[in-house]
Write an enzyme that holds these catalytic residues in place. Sequence first.
Site, PDB file in Angstrom:
ATOM      1  N   CYS A   1       0.810  -1.220   0.000  1.00 10.40           N
ATOM      2  CA  CYS A   1       0.000   0.000   0.000  1.00 10.40           C
ATOM      3  C   CYS A   1       0.845   1.272   0.000  1.00 10.40           C
ATOM      4  O   CYS A   1       0.294   2.372  -0.037  1.00 10.40           O
ATOM      5  CB  CYS A   1      -0.948  -0.016   1.191  1.00 10.40           C
TER       6      CYS A   1
ATOM      7  N   HIS B   1      -2.772   7.966   6.254  1.00 15.26           N
ATOM      8  CA  HIS B   1      -2.964   6.652   5.633  1.00 15.26           C
ATOM      9  C   HIS B   1      -4.371   6.171   6.021  1.00 15.26           C
ATOM     10  O   HIS B   1      -5.082   5.643   5.185  1.00 15.26           O
ATOM     11  CB  HIS B   1      -1.875   5.694   6.118  1.00 15.26           C
TER      12      HIS B   1
ATOM     13  N   GLU C   1      -1.067   5.334  13.788  1.00 19.89           N
ATOM     14  CA  GLU C   1      -0.766   6.546  13.012  1.00 19.89           C
ATOM     15  C   GLU C   1      -1.031   7.794  13.863  1.00 19.89           C
ATOM     16  O   GLU C   1      -0.260   8.761  13.826  1.00 19.89           O
ATOM     17  CB  GLU C   1      -1.600   6.578  11.726  1.00 19.89           C
TER      18      GLU C   1
ATOM     19  N   LYS D   1      -9.546   7.664   2.410  1.00 18.95           N
ATOM     20  CA  LYS D   1     -10.109   6.304   2.328  1.00 18.95           C
ATOM     21  C   LYS D   1     -11.537   6.241   2.864  1.00 18.95           C
ATOM     22  O   LYS D   1     -12.280   5.315   2.539  1.00 18.95           O
ATOM     23  CB  LYS D   1      -9.209   5.316   3.066  1.00 18.95           C
TER      24      LYS D   1
ATOM     25  N   HIS E   1      -9.870   2.089  -0.009  1.00 17.14           N
ATOM     26  CA  HIS E   1      -8.423   1.868  -0.019  1.00 17.14           C
ATOM     27  C   HIS E   1      -8.004   1.391  -1.409  1.00 17.14           C
ATOM     28  O   HIS E   1      -8.265   0.253  -1.781  1.00 17.14           O
ATOM     29  CB  HIS E   1      -8.061   0.828   1.042  1.00 17.14           C
TER      30      HIS E   1
ATOM     31  N   PHE F   1       1.831  -3.044   4.018  1.00 16.83           N
ATOM     32  CA  PHE F   1       1.968  -4.303   4.744  1.00 16.83           C
ATOM     33  C   PHE F   1       3.435  -4.690   4.775  1.00 16.83           C
ATOM     34  O   PHE F   1       4.157  -4.486   3.798  1.00 16.83           O
ATOM     35  CB  PHE F   1       1.187  -5.423   4.040  1.00 16.83           C
TER      36      PHE F   1
END
Lengths: 422, 433
Positions: free
Chosen positions: B180, B320, B331, B352, B357, B416
């Site tokens: 991502c 994110h 985050e 998002k 996403h 990831f």
Amino acid sequence: MQDKVVITGVGLVSALGNDLDTTWKNLLNGQSGISRIDEFDVEGFHCQHGAFVRGLDPDELGVRGKGGRIMDRHAYMLLKSTRDAFRYSSIDLEVTPPERVGYFAAMGMVDYHVDDLLEAVINATDDDGKLNYEKFFSGTYQDIHPLWPLSMLNNIHFCQVAIDLGIKGESIVFCPHSPAAVDAVMEAYHTVLGNKADLALAGGVSENISPMSLTRASLVNLLNNGSSGCHPFETPATGTILGEGAGVLALERLSSAKQRDLPALAWIKGYGASFGRDGEDCSPSEKAISLSINDALTRSGLGPGEIDLIIAHGDGTFDGDRNELKAITGVFEHCIDDLHVYTSKSALGHSLSGASAMDMVLGTCMLKHSIIPAIGHRYEADKRIAKNLVREKPVSREIKNILINSQSYEGQCASIILGKVE
Amino acid sequence: MRQERRVVVTGLGLATPLGLDLEASWQKALAGVSGIKKLSLPLSAKSPVQAVGSVSADDWEEIKKYCKADRIKEGERRTLFALWSAKEAINDAGLMPDAAQKVNRDRFGAIIGTGVSINQLEDIHRWVGKNKAFDLKQFGMESERVHSDSIMRYNTNRPAALIAETFVLSGYNASITTACASSAHSIGTGYRLIKRGDADMMLVGGADAMINPVGLVFFVLLRAAATSADTPEEVSRPFDRKRSGLVMAEGAGMAILEEERHALKRGASIYAEVAGYGSSMDAYKATAPHPKGIGAQQSMQAALVDSGLDPDEIDYINAHGTSTKLNDTAETAAIKKVFGDHAYRLSVSSSKSIIGHLLAASGAAEFVLTTLSVNRDEIHPTINLKHADPKCDLDYVPNVKKQTTVRAALSNSFGFGGQNATVIIKKYKEDAQ
């Protein structure tokens, strides 16, 4: 005066050995890592040969638990070669903070193992033999191991290596063919040159040779289906043979290497990268390869006559060899008599995303030992380059500068120049 | 003394669940119109995931119409998304091969982030025999019959290659796969290439398309997907206490980055300046981000140092913000650590919540929206934020857009495995250094 970026550590895994020394010795002895594929039943495939890495045992590498479920053979190759480069360069994270160690690698396509998905597919198949996605979604997907998706992300394998070594600096994974490893080394080069890291590990690893990778290469007619070898610059071209392997370099500023009292194996002098293809060819065009070589020469401040050796991409494919040959004979037209040309693919197969990284590691050996291994002579090479190829036996000569070429099967190409540190 | 090269944004393009038009998509984002809909893929009524951000059928037809037969044959869904948004960005920048003033296309490159390639199971099913075993020999003999969308037909560098071929970008060309964070790494790498003089113009971005049989269970198996049966538009709720996982979407985002003087010389319109970039690795776990967001902190700090900006000069963070339990708290913790008290003064929002996403394309689509925030002094909201989470206590611009000066903004992308990337964009001023 701007600092130089030098290589102070190397690691290599190939079909001729799971470390650099073994591979180098076997290359000088004229051995080939290409053999008939026995890792899986290859009877139905047109091409039945490959250069496999063998004997990398996850237990011996200390890979256990979830790591073992996620990681695959290419991850073990990357792990082993990165560890070797890390140790070669005497990297100590007690001295160099982990946040100041970068990591950049090229990785290939990630193929699935049929066995990982087979049960889910069988259980989702109706009595009439049709695949029923409603069944799959209703529950048979749960026959897939919950960690399987991670194994499909190639950066996960890369991250497992970073976790193993504890490195936390800048990082990128490029993909999926040979120029990607030059991209990785370029970024590592600038990361240390720009003082965004003290050290950076960079290189590439091949994808696993599998039924899927053979099919992928076969669908675009890259493979040599007729004989057991990869014959760079053969006339007529007969195709390539897939290989496995990984190469990793440790990069740092020359001032840092001096401070750490480490010998520099090579100096990264220049690089170039470009794109272009002709018509339906999947390999880069002569123009693109020439641009990439000329950019590398310009950045290095070298003229064509100052290159002693080209480690060519030389993958044995029709388009690839033809265009590279034209580019080399064009750029080096006035100095070709003094030029030697080598390609590792006759012995190690084409390791795709690992190939140019492996060539860079081998290039440091050639600079160090002033010797170029032979690529073999049991085929007829194109006469325009035959006299430059190191064919029958290794050649000893002083080597100051090596140009390494790489090409993708989509039109990308990249070149890098390694020089001897006086 | 050699003047430092500056990098500006001169073109933007999107293909997302909000549509194919940049301005219309931006207005929808500001209005908080969700692009998340009920899944409409054939044979997927029982998919555990039902809320997705698809590029609409009409938009897909428009993309195919533009791409024409040869490109459709060569490129799978993500590649066509990439081609469309690349066309939009290049056109926006006035750099179409036949329209641009004479520019050196050897100094014009492309870097595209892409993701997972396996998308269907037919390539296994077709060769399962009556003995319920995979017939490898037969597969080898018939391998040219693999599915038209097969992983064996498309390399991950195909989008970058077809874009370069279509728009005559002969310079540096690369592809990045960092899950991502892929397209944020692409943007950062393109920025650095121009800054150090290796290129004058770079098309950067990413494309992804995982709304397919394998993709729909991919994040369910990893326990990261929202499987809620709620109203689809309300399932993606970053920073909300009742958030339940990521909502998968598809599409592409592209930007043209250009060396400042090059852009000025040809009279290009400049959206903003790319001011900094940083990346890091968690080196923690392949399966989860560091709970304190250590890697995220490091990435943001590196970008700040690179930009030369003080933390209190950042007015907006495009987070994110995945809507997963782990990411949003980690985050938030990382933002607080990096920005101290200023973390409570700046605005944070998650694209998002609106578009879902976009996976490997998420950083690029969010870069496009963040650039518009800096350019327009408007911030799109985080929608569906209704239940306060004590661990997520910043100003996430809940549900309603904000009009405020955005001097500089930071966009986070975390992949990831623990690969993090941060890009900083600031207002462009011709004489500023």
